[in-house]
Design a protein around this motif. Structure first.
Motif, PDB file in Angstrom:
ATOM      1  N   VAL A 211       0.838  -1.200   0.000  1.00 59.73           N
ATOM      2  CA  VAL A 211       0.000   0.000   0.000  1.00 59.73           C
ATOM      3  C   VAL A 211       0.874   1.251   0.000  1.00 59.73           C
ATOM      4  N   ILE A 212       1.966   1.230   0.770  1.00 55.10           N
ATOM      5  CA  ILE A 212       2.879   2.370   0.808  1.00 55.10           C
ATOM      6  C   ILE A 212       3.501   2.599  -0.569  1.00 55.10           C
ATOM      7  N   LEU A 215       0.915   4.423  -2.527  1.00 55.85           N
ATOM      8  CA  LEU A 215       0.826   5.819  -2.083  1.00 55.85           C
ATOM      9  C   LEU A 215       2.051   6.610  -2.550  1.00 55.85           C
ATOM     10  N   SER A 218       1.581   7.582  -6.067  1.00 54.74           N
ATOM     11  CA  SER A 218       0.634   8.690  -6.163  1.00 54.74           C
ATOM     12  C   SER A 218       1.314  10.018  -5.837  1.00 54.74           C
ATOM     13  N   VAL A 246      -4.236  11.746  -0.541  1.00 57.84           N
ATOM     14  CA  VAL A 246      -3.249  10.697  -0.268  1.00 57.84           C
ATOM     15  C   VAL A 246      -3.042  10.540   1.234  1.00 57.84           C
ATOM     16  N   THR A 249      -6.038   8.882   2.804  1.00 55.74           N
ATOM     17  CA  THR A 249      -6.065   7.468   2.424  1.00 55.74           C
ATOM     18  C   THR A 249      -5.124   6.666   3.301  1.00 55.74           C
ATOM     19  N   TRP A 250      -3.916   7.181   3.508  1.00 58.98           N
ATOM     20  CA  TRP A 250      -2.966   6.500   4.401  1.00 58.98           C
ATOM     21  C   TRP A 250      -3.544   6.378   5.810  1.00 58.98           C
ATOM     22  N   TYR A 253      -6.334   3.808   6.001  1.00 62.39           N
ATOM     23  CA  TYR A 253      -5.824   2.436   5.870  1.00 62.39           C
ATOM     24  C   TYR A 253      -5.195   1.946   7.165  1.00 62.39           C
ATOM     25  N   VAL A 289      -6.048   3.262  -4.900  1.00 61.68           N
ATOM     26  CA  VAL A 289      -4.991   4.274  -4.775  1.00 61.68           C
ATOM     27  C   VAL A 289      -4.450   4.640  -6.158  1.00 61.68           C
TER      28      VAL A 289
END
Length: 395
Positions: A211-212, A215, A218, A246, A249-250, A253, A289
């Protein structure tokens, strides 16, 4: 001071099996570039066909990343022979990412051959590297199914236009169906949890890093788009809005299901199945993402003016897809889905009819506001009712 190599010399530090190795973090850098390539390709071809083509490529990249991550649990990453193999996969993945923007053009066959070489080459290497009783069964199953999928990948690489997309959809569908069923092969049966020996803490950390990576891609797209265009106040406000998307979103999550995934896997009645299902959950979130990264490029490049339906779909659809994946992660960790995810989806759907009347930056601002409300609701809910991992019973 003790003499080097003497009895009192310190033993070499051992890698914590519950933590990813530094080499795996290096491997992830290739996938930052891969996701950036997919985002930029979709941004210039924002059609249903373009979305379908990008999803197929994302599914392919995700399988390479996932199988490499799972295999790392069975290998000693401190061994030079293993490091050579992982670096080789990284190099081939870099070539794959470089070919991705023209995968449906002149570089289709290059993409297909490279992709198959990664999977078949890795399985063959594991057979030579780990001559154990379980390895021939595990690698043999994967090689069997990728030999079948190869017909679709190579056939698609040799054709052009819609035929290539159809063949590649069929090929990646075969791969995911086989993986979901444990790669069943006559006489060898299906893959068992014991063959993979997935370490919940390590794999959960790798999913978080996936996921990182998304991100990070992005953020890269946001920054480069802003730097390559004329600096204006309109773009500055758009830059701030998409960056906050962003950030939120982090926050959504990681708080708190993302933090507690490791503990949920440890408490699960079937930790291997929960670990594998979490891979699908994270794939959905990463796709969302990716949609937000496309939003970053579009909105920063042209904050005001008409918002085409395709732009509205990605500006609102990226956060919506992320919330779907995040809701499934809630269920994976807590055995329930947070109401804030469902409310967020309803609010995003409510914005859609008015999006054609608003400039892109305002549509993005409304999406950001929905995410901010969800983040605030999460914080309040957790303060009032402490959440403990309660994963669902899995057969």
């Amino acid at each position: 001071m003790t003499a080097e190599g003497g009895a009192g010399a310190a033993a070499p530090a051992q890698r914590d099996p519950g933590r990813p190795a530094f080499l795996e973090l290096f491997f992830d850098l290739v996938y930052v570039f891969a996701l950036i390539s997919l985002v930029k390709t979709l941004a210039v071809d924002l059609t249903w066909t373009g979305v379908g083509e990008t999803v197929v490529l994302l599914l392919a990249f995700t399988l390479v990343w996932s199988l490499t991550t799972w295999a790392a649990d069975t290998l000693d990453l401190a061994r030079p022979a293993v490091q050579v193999q992982l670096i080789g996969v990284a190099a081939a993945s870099l070539l794959l990412a470089a070919a991705a923007p023209d995968a449906y053009g002149e570089r289709g066959l290059l993409f297909a051959v490279t992709y198959l070489a990664i999977h078949l080459g890795s399985s063959s290497y594991y057979l030579l590297l780990r001559p154990t009783a379980a390895e021939p069964r595990r690698s043999g199953r994967i090689m069997f199914w990728y030999t079948i999928a190869a017909a679709g990948w190579i056939g698609g690489g040799l054709t052009a236009g819609p035929t290539r997309l159809v063949l590649w959809v069929a090929a990646v569908g075969v791969e995911y169906a086989a993986a979901s069923l444990g790669w069943p092969v006559p006489r060898l049966g299906r893959s068992t949890p014991q063959e993979w020996r997935l370490v919940g803490g390590r794999v959960a950390e790798r999913y978080r890093q996936f996921v990182i990576v998304a991100l990070g891609a992005s953020i890269f797209v946001t920054g480069t788009t802003f730097s390559l265009n004329e600096y204006t106040m309109d773009r500055a406000w758009a830059f701030l809005v998409v960056f906050m998307i962003v950030v939120l979103t982090w926050r959504i999550y990681i708080y708190r299901a993302g933090e507690l995934l490791t503990e949920a896997i440890a408490r699960s009645t079937n930790p291997t199945l929960l670990t594998q299902s979490a891979a699908v959950t994270h794939l959905i979130m990463v796709a969302g993402v990716g949609g937000m990264a496309v939003t970053s490029q579009l909105v920063v490049m042209r904050p005001f003016g008409e918002t085409p339906a395709s732009w509205a779909a990605v500006i609102l659809g990226g956060p919506a897809l992320f919330l779907v994946g995040r809701g499934v992660l809630d269920y994976t960790v807590f055995g329930r889905i947070s109401r804030s995810r469902l409310v967020g989806l309803v609010l995003l759907a409510g914005v859609a009819p008015a999006s054609s009347l608003l400039p892109p930056v305002l549509v993005a601002l409304l999406a950001m506001s929905v995410l901010a409300l969800i983040a605030a609701a999460n914080l309040v809910s957790t303060r009032v009712h402490a959440r403990m991992p309660m994963p669902p019973a899995l057969g």
